[in-house]
Motif scaffolding. Structure first.
Motif, PDB file in Angstrom:
ATOM      1  N   LEU A   1      -0.534 -13.726   0.874  1.00 46.35           N
ATOM      2  CA  LEU A   1      -0.707 -13.643   2.318  1.00 46.35           C
ATOM      3  C   LEU A   1       0.469 -12.880   2.902  1.00 46.35           C
ATOM      4  O   LEU A   1       1.625 -13.122   2.529  1.00 46.35           O
ATOM      5  CB  LEU A   1      -0.783 -15.047   2.927  1.00 46.35           C
ATOM      6  CG  LEU A   1      -2.000 -15.894   2.526  1.00 46.35           C
ATOM      7  CD1 LEU A   1      -1.924 -17.267   3.179  1.00 46.35           C
ATOM      8  CD2 LEU A   1      -3.307 -15.199   2.897  1.00 46.35           C
ATOM      9  N   ASP A   2       0.161 -11.950   3.807  1.00 45.48           N
ATOM     10  CA  ASP A   2       1.191 -11.085   4.357  1.00 45.48           C
ATOM     11  C   ASP A   2       0.774 -10.743   5.791  1.00 45.48           C
ATOM     12  O   ASP A   2      -0.302 -10.195   6.006  1.00 45.48           O
ATOM     13  CB  ASP A   2       1.269  -9.813   3.486  1.00 45.48           C
ATOM     14  CG  ASP A   2       2.379  -8.875   3.936  1.00 45.48           C
ATOM     15  OD1 ASP A   2       2.861  -9.018   5.074  1.00 45.48           O
ATOM     16  OD2 ASP A   2       2.751  -7.994   3.133  1.00 45.48           O
ATOM     17  N   VAL A   3       1.633 -11.059   6.763  1.00 48.74           N
ATOM     18  CA  VAL A   3       1.259 -10.845   8.172  1.00 48.74           C
ATOM     19  C   VAL A   3       1.055  -9.364   8.489  1.00 48.74           C
ATOM     20  O   VAL A   3       0.329  -9.015   9.415  1.00 48.74           O
ATOM     21  CB  VAL A   3       2.296 -11.452   9.153  1.00 48.74           C
ATOM     22  CG1 VAL A   3       2.199 -12.963   9.173  1.00 48.74           C
ATOM     23  CG2 VAL A   3       3.706 -10.995   8.824  1.00 48.74           C
ATOM     24  N   ASP A   4       1.691  -8.488   7.709  1.00 51.60           N
ATOM     25  CA  ASP A   4       1.529  -7.054   7.974  1.00 51.60           C
ATOM     26  C   ASP A   4       0.201  -6.513   7.455  1.00 51.60           C
ATOM     27  O   ASP A   4      -0.253  -5.465   7.893  1.00 51.60           O
ATOM     28  CB  ASP A   4       2.693  -6.270   7.341  1.00 51.60           C
ATOM     29  CG  ASP A   4       4.009  -6.616   8.012  1.00 51.60           C
ATOM     30  OD1 ASP A   4       3.986  -6.926   9.227  1.00 51.60           O
ATOM     31  OD2 ASP A   4       5.056  -6.602   7.329  1.00 51.60           O
ATOM     32  N   TYR A   5      -0.367  -7.200   6.485  1.00 47.92           N
ATOM     33  CA  TYR A   5      -1.665  -6.789   5.944  1.00 47.92           C
ATOM     34  C   TYR A   5      -2.585  -8.003   5.947  1.00 47.92           C
ATOM     35  O   TYR A   5      -2.838  -8.597   4.904  1.00 47.92           O
ATOM     36  CB  TYR A   5      -1.504  -6.222   4.521  1.00 47.92           C
ATOM     37  CG  TYR A   5      -0.596  -5.026   4.467  1.00 47.92           C
ATOM     38  CD1 TYR A   5      -1.082  -3.746   4.754  1.00 47.92           C
ATOM     39  CD2 TYR A   5       0.758  -5.184   4.157  1.00 47.92           C
ATOM     40  CE1 TYR A   5      -0.232  -2.645   4.727  1.00 47.92           C
ATOM     41  CE2 TYR A   5       1.613  -4.081   4.131  1.00 47.92           C
ATOM     42  CZ  TYR A   5       1.104  -2.817   4.417  1.00 47.92           C
ATOM     43  OH  TYR A   5       1.944  -1.741   4.393  1.00 47.92           O
ATOM     44  N   PRO A   6      -3.082  -8.390   7.105  1.00 50.61           N
ATOM     45  CA  PRO A   6      -3.815  -9.654   7.212  1.00 50.61           C
ATOM     46  C   PRO A   6      -5.052  -9.690   6.300  1.00 50.61           C
ATOM     47  O   PRO A   6      -5.813  -8.731   6.256  1.00 50.61           O
ATOM     48  CB  PRO A   6      -4.239  -9.709   8.688  1.00 50.61           C
ATOM     49  CG  PRO A   6      -3.378  -8.707   9.379  1.00 50.61           C
ATOM     50  CD  PRO A   6      -3.033  -7.664   8.379  1.00 50.61           C
ATOM     51  N   ALA A   7      -5.143 -10.765   5.565  1.00 57.39           N
ATOM     52  CA  ALA A   7      -6.307 -10.999   4.701  1.00 57.39           C
ATOM     53  C   ALA A   7      -6.434 -12.506   4.566  1.00 57.39           C
ATOM     54  O   ALA A   7      -5.522 -13.244   4.930  1.00 57.39           O
ATOM     55  CB  ALA A   7      -6.114 -10.354   3.337  1.00 57.39           C
TER      56      ALA A   7
END
Lengths: 185, 387
Positions: free
Chosen positions: B200-206
């Motif tokens: 999970l990464d806020v810059d690449y939401p998935a």
């Protein structure tokens, strides 16, 4: 020393029985190049209840993880246990019984086949530590009587296992018991 | 070189977690596991370890917290026993299905009722089919070393499957012995930082934790199964690499002990293997053709290694510290299935021993071997010994 010494400690919760086994195992394994394992056998984990703990010391690697039924040495930290716990159970012929008591031998009802070391560890502990906690004192007596571990190794193990503030006094208690027992034999 | 200390397996595992630089620990206390997380808490208090120690209200939440940490790309650790592991059951499948490479120490203890704090392996055996790798350990040293190996196995991109360290309560958790605690630098060289392919990464939401239906779901499960298959190789590789780095290794999936020319073998997992080694040595000294197979990886089951080690033997005695009620010990069943179809399979006898912390002394193991050798035991159902 035998190739395999199996030591059983008897005491009551709060007397440092389990820690005695840890210190003895540390002394033999880390400071005397032996193989050792130490393990407790908790009954009800509460202050005052009978507690046993064990240490195996051997020349060869120790792999077994079964209980000890025939100890070569029994250490009793509290002689009030004689009334309720068969402390000498299974002790091998010629084995050592190291007992903290101010009573006379004849009053304790001990087996005739055992070698006996009677020491008033409570008096020494009160004098040196200021409290009647006898585990380190009894380890000093054990070392002097049986030679299962040396005093120097014991003192180093006490320093490893106990909190810093308690180390010097407990080393002194072990030493005092050691010297008193040595002077007698 | 490391430092020699006198430690029980619980303290050894705590050292392993510290050396693995695990930044998130969440656990709920339960005997006989508690001293693992107490030791970790003491490392944190003394500044010897840096981690977020998440206090939770249950084991279910402990594993959920670890899952969350893993989802954002962090290593995490938890430990439990018995009822606690049972309470985690739902989350175990979430973690393995989500392919989160966590490590959990299951300090083996009986399950209630009757209530008992003492050791057997019923608790982790009951979790056999939750999709976790299960490694059963024999000594405190192996417990520390395998904690380090477990992260490397779980995090390997060919595997991405969580590892359960199965550690016998009391036999290991409370038995102090000599343990060499490795240097941090050596561990850092052996165990690289976690590098997850998806997080999970806020810059690449998935999103994670999605649904899947029918064939999609089945395909996902097949991938888990394939990863378990690859884990067989990875467990061996990692153990061998550990041997090169630290001078200690454990046979990977199984260890065959004194099996040269053996006609009889004892098969066991966990702490009683140590006792069994002494029995086998004693019988060998008497000229008896007896060997021992230690099953270290129970899942994935080392089918090929079991077949190779036991092919052509006359009889095998399997000791289970668990019971699959209505049949027999779980290891015994798996072993029989693994041997199926061999040209000359051994007769397999199942014994159930050491439940609820009851003692398994050398004489009991010797008697088990003798009974199997004489063909006196049942081949159909596990026999309870020592009751």
């Amino acid at each position: 020393m035998r190739a395999l010494e199996e030591i059983r400690f008897h005491g009551r919760g709060g007397q440092g029985v389990v820690l005695a086994a840890t210190i003895l195992g540390t002394a033999a394994a880390i400071y005397e190049g032996k193989h050792a394992t130490s393990f407790p056998s908790f009954g009800a984990e509460r202050r005052g209840a009978p507690v046993t703990a064990f240490t195996r010391i051997a020349d060869a690697p120790l792999r077994r993880r079964s209980q000890i039924y025939q100890p070569t040495i029994v250490v009793v930290l509290d002689d009030s246990l004689f009334a309720s716990v068969p402390v000498a159970n299974g002790l091998v012929g010629g084995g050592w019984l190291v007992v903290n008591s101010h009573r006379r031998i004849s009053e304790l009802g001990l087996p005739a086949s055992a070698r006996l070391c009677l020491v008033d560890a409570t008096a020494i502990a009160r004098e040196v530590l200021g409290v009647p906690i006898t585990n380190t004192t009894m380890l000093g007596a054990l070392a002097a009587a049986t030679g299962v571990v040396g005093l120097a190794a014991l003192e180093r193990a006490i320093s490893d296992v106990l909190p810093t503030a308690l180390v010097a006094r407990n080393q002194a208690a072990a030493r005092a018991a050691y010297e008193r027992v040595v002077a007698r034999v | 070189m490391g430092e020699r200390k006198f430690l029980h397996a619980n303290a050894a595992i705590a050292h392993g977690v510290r050396l693995a630089r695990v930044p998130v620990v969440a656990a709920y206390p339960i005997t006989p596991q508690t001293s693992i997380v107490e030791k970790i808490a003491s490392f944190l208090a003394e500044g010897e370890m840096e981690a977020e120690y998440i206090k939770v209200e249950s084991e279910h939440s402990a594993l959920a917290a670890c899952l969350g940490a893993s989802a954002v790309g962090s290593r995490a650790f938890t430990a439990t026993s018995s009822q606690g592991l049972e309470f985690m059951h739902e989350m175990l499948a979430y973690v393995s299905g989500g392919r989160y490479p966590l490590v959990l120490a299951a300090v083996n203890r009986s399950v209630a009722l009757p209530w008992s704090i003492w050791g057997d392996q019923q608790d982790s055996i009951q979790q056999r089919d939750t999709g976790w790798i299960q490694l059963y350990l024999e000594t405190a040293q192996e417990a520390l070393d395998t904690t380090l190996q477990a992260y490397r196995i779980a995090e390997d991109h060919r595997v991405l499957t969580p590892v359960m360290l199965c550690v016998d309560g009391f036999l290991l958790s409370h038995t102090e012995e000599i343990v060499e605690v490795p240097d941090q630098a050596a561990v850092d060289a052996f165990l690289p930082p976690l590098d997850l392919p998806f997080k999970l990464d806020v810059d690449y939401p998935a999103t994670q934790g999605m649904g899947a239906f029918g064939q999609q779901y089945a395909r996902w499960r097949a991938e888990q199964q394939q990863a378990m298959g690859r884990a067989r190789g990875v467990i061996g590789e990692v153990d061998a690499a550990f041997g090169v780095a630290f001078g200690r290794s454990y046979g990977g999936l199984v260890e065959a002990y004194r099996m040269e020319g053996a006609e009889l073998a004892l098969v066991a997992m966990g702490g009683i293997v140590g006792t069994a080694r002494e029995v086998v040595d004693e019988m060998r000294a008497e000229g008896r053709p007896v060997g021992l197979m230690k099953v270290r990886a129970y899942r994935p089951l080392p089918r090929a290694e079991i077949r190779a080690a036991l092919n052509g033997l006359r009889a095998v005695a399997v000791v289970d510290r668990d019971c699959s009620f209505g049949y027999e010990g779980a290891l015994c069943t798996d072993l029989k299935a693994a041997l199926h179809g061999l040209a000359s399979p051994p007769a397999v006898y199942g014994f159930i021993a050491g439940l609820g912390g009851s003692d398994v002394p050398p004489e009991m193991l010797r008697d088990i071997i003798e009974r199997a050798a004489a063909g006196e035991a049942s081949k159909d159902e596990g026999e309870f010994v020592g009751i």
